[in-house]
Design a protein around this motif. Structure first.
Motif, PDB file in Angstrom:
ATOM      1  N   THR A 139       0.862  -1.182   0.000  1.00  0.00           N
ATOM      2  CA  THR A 139       0.000   0.000   0.000  1.00  0.00           C
ATOM      3  C   THR A 139       0.897   1.230   0.000  1.00  0.00           C
ATOM      4  N   GLY A 140       0.539   2.207  -0.813  1.00  0.00           N
ATOM      5  CA  GLY A 140       1.388   3.392  -0.920  1.00  0.00           C
ATOM      6  C   GLY A 140       1.209   4.334   0.266  1.00  0.00           C
ATOM      7  N   TRP A 141       1.955   5.401   0.257  1.00  0.00           N
ATOM      8  CA  TRP A 141       1.851   6.413   1.309  1.00  0.00           C
ATOM      9  C   TRP A 141       1.953   7.796   0.650  1.00  0.00           C
ATOM     10  N   GLY A 142       1.685   8.839   1.439  1.00  0.00           N
ATOM     11  CA  GLY A 142       1.734  10.208   0.895  1.00  0.00           C
ATOM     12  C   GLY A 142       0.787  10.309  -0.297  1.00  0.00           C
ATOM     13  N   PRO A 143       1.269  10.826  -1.440  1.00  0.00           N
ATOM     14  CA  PRO A 143       0.366  10.989  -2.595  1.00  0.00           C
ATOM     15  C   PRO A 143      -0.136   9.650  -3.146  1.00  0.00           C
ATOM     16  N   ASN A 144       0.522   8.547  -2.751  1.00  0.00           N
ATOM     17  CA  ASN A 144       0.106   7.227  -3.232  1.00  0.00           C
ATOM     18  C   ASN A 144      -0.709   6.449  -2.200  1.00  0.00           C
ATOM     19  N   ALA A 145      -1.245   7.172  -1.202  1.00  0.00           N
ATOM     20  CA  ALA A 145      -1.938   6.483  -0.096  1.00  0.00           C
ATOM     21  C   ALA A 145      -3.097   5.620  -0.597  1.00  0.00           C
ATOM     22  N   ASP A 146      -3.734   6.024  -1.700  1.00  0.00           N
ATOM     23  CA  ASP A 146      -4.876   5.250  -2.221  1.00  0.00           C
ATOM     24  C   ASP A 146      -4.438   4.249  -3.287  1.00  0.00           C
ATOM     25  N   ARG A 147      -3.152   4.033  -3.386  1.00  0.00           N
ATOM     26  CA  ARG A 147      -2.676   3.199  -4.498  1.00  0.00           C
ATOM     27  C   ARG A 147      -1.902   1.982  -3.991  1.00  0.00           C
ATOM     28  N   TYR A 148      -1.791   1.005  -4.866  1.00  0.00           N
ATOM     29  CA  TYR A 148      -0.857  -0.097  -4.636  1.00  0.00           C
ATOM     30  C   TYR A 148       0.422   0.222  -5.399  1.00  0.00           C
ATOM     31  N   VAL A 149       1.556  -0.018  -4.757  1.00  0.00           N
ATOM     32  CA  VAL A 149       2.839   0.320  -5.365  1.00  0.00           C
ATOM     33  C   VAL A 149       3.645  -0.970  -5.513  1.00  0.00           C
ATOM     34  N   VAL A 150       4.308  -1.135  -6.664  1.00  0.00           N
ATOM     35  CA  VAL A 150       5.062  -2.378  -6.874  1.00  0.00           C
ATOM     36  C   VAL A 150       6.240  -2.435  -5.884  1.00  0.00           C
ATOM     37  N   ARG A 151       6.484  -3.625  -5.372  1.00  0.00           N
ATOM     38  CA  ARG A 151       7.615  -3.800  -4.453  1.00  0.00           C
ATOM     39  C   ARG A 151       8.908  -3.942  -5.249  1.00  0.00           C
ATOM     40  N   ASP A 152      10.027  -3.863  -4.522  1.00  0.00           N
ATOM     41  CA  ASP A 152      11.343  -3.888  -5.164  1.00  0.00           C
ATOM     42  C   ASP A 152      11.567  -5.139  -6.006  1.00  0.00           C
ATOM     43  N   THR A 153      10.936  -6.251  -5.630  1.00  0.00           N
ATOM     44  CA  THR A 153      11.099  -7.481  -6.412  1.00  0.00           C
ATOM     45  C   THR A 153      10.708  -7.233  -7.873  1.00  0.00           C
ATOM     46  N   LEU A 154       9.552  -6.590  -8.072  1.00  0.00           N
ATOM     47  CA  LEU A 154       9.110  -6.320  -9.447  1.00  0.00           C
ATOM     48  C   LEU A 154       9.991  -5.244 -10.091  1.00  0.00           C
ATOM     49  N   ARG A 155      10.350  -4.231  -9.323  1.00  0.00           N
ATOM     50  CA  ARG A 155      11.204  -3.159  -9.877  1.00  0.00           C
ATOM     51  C   ARG A 155      12.529  -3.721 -10.367  1.00  0.00           C
ATOM     52  N   SER A 156      13.084  -4.663  -9.578  1.00  0.00           N
ATOM     53  CA  SER A 156      14.420  -5.147  -9.929  1.00  0.00           C
ATOM     54  C   SER A 156      14.392  -5.997 -11.207  1.00  0.00           C
ATOM     55  N   MET A 157      13.223  -6.485 -11.586  1.00  0.00           N
ATOM     56  CA  MET A 157      13.144  -7.313 -12.796  1.00  0.00           C
ATOM     57  C   MET A 157      12.854  -6.499 -14.049  1.00  0.00           C
TER      58      MET A 157
END
Ligand SMILES: C[S@@+](CC[C@H](N)C(=O)[O-])C[C@H]1O[C@@H](n2cnc3c(N)ncnc32)[C@H](O)[C@@H]1O
Length: 282
Positions: free
Chosen positions: A185-203
């Motif tokens: 779950t995101g925070w700040g401006p992304n509080a209403d959003r799901y954010v990809v975790r580092d696992t997905l970012r690293s790929m």
């Protein structure tokens, strides 16, 4: 405001539309039929306002000017169609899990890398879905030499994809097990959003790339996704592009295309069918 009322805000003629159509074709290979005349108007009015211009005639002159490279990029960004969603055309993602996943495990177990290209990735749902479908087969692929390159001509959607933050309704097609493991779950401006975790970012790596221009990547890919992109190109442009993809894919590698697309021209000889809108490089 109705389309007619909006059209009165800035003078806009058939000639202006033809000029803009020509610029978009030259810049991006995108062919605009005349039915798109009012869409062009509505997408570009914000650019005229931002530039303080009074008519589309002035805008065309501006964008044709030698110093207007960045405005041509804005024009392309405004006129691309970026519709996408997670696990779109799920049969392709099943092929990723059941065929590409095992291939990636085998390749990386033998010390080789495994590389996939999402060409025309829009806001990132496609390449992240490919990563999730690989991890659905084998979570350890996140630690292996597996890489997804994701490119698009539109720099706004590439920035969105890099942020990897999606409203809750957007991630609805993602299975709950994958969502809880690979998103937070995101925070700040992304509080209403799901954010990809580092696992997905690293790929994944996101870059701006115009498919009509030089492709700077070296080596060939194990699979290419180019889905719902060539529908905007004319037949000659499509035929050239299929051949370029054939050169960019390893023998035995896969090409996934959109549901309404078909490989045409000389490249047909270079691929064999391997499922619904799925091809294998001969
Ligand atoms: C409809 S979206 C498809 C997104 C995704 N592949 C899917 O199927 O869900 C088409 C994408 O192609 C991109 N595109 C159009 N012309 C392009 C070009 N010449 N080079 C690279 N990307 C292009 C657009 O910016 C847009 O994001």
């Amino acid at each position: 405001m109705t389309a007619e009322a909006r059209q009165q805000e800035f003078p806009y003629t058939d000639t202006d539309f033809k000029q803009i159509k020509g610029i978009l074709y030259d810049e991006a290979g995108i062919f605009l039929p005349s039915t798109k005349m009012s869409l062009v108007y509505s997408r570009l009015t914000k650019r005229l306002r931002a530039l303080g211009l009074k008519s589309f005639y002035e805008y065309v002159l501006y964008v044709q000017g030698s110093g207007a490279k960045s405005e041509r990029r804005q024009l392309v960004n405004a006129l691309t169609t970026n519709l996408t969603h997670f696990f779109r055309e799920p049969h392709h993602l099943d092929t990723v899990t059941n065929v590409l996943g095992p291939e990636a495990v085998q390749a990386t177990s033998s010390g080789r890398s495994y590389r996939i290209w999402s060409a025309g990735c829009s806001t990132g749902e496609e390449p992240y879905s490919v990563a999730l479908a690989l991890l659905r087969h084998a979570p350890e692929l996140a630690q292996r030499d597996v890489h997804i390159l994701a490119t698009d001509i539109d720099s706004d959607v590439v920035d969105h994809a890099k942020r990897g933050a999606y409203e809750k309704h957007i991630v609805r097609p993602v299975e709950s097990g994958l969502l809880s493991k690979y998103f937070e779950t995101g925070w700040g401006p992304n509080a209403d959003r799901y954010v990809v975790r580092d696992t997905l970012r690293s790929m994944t790596t996101f870059k701006t790339l115009n498919l009509m221009q030089h492709w700077p990547m070296s080596g060939q890919f194990d699979a290419v996704f180019c889905r719902n992109v060539v529908i905007y190109f004319d037949e000659a442009t499509k035929a050239v592009l299929w051949q370029r993809f054939a050169s960019a894919i390893k023998p035995g590698g896969h090409l996934m295309i959109g549901h309404s697309e078909r490989i045409a021209g000389p490249a047909r000889e270079m691929f064999e069918p391997a499922g619904l809108t799925t091809y294998r490089r001969r």
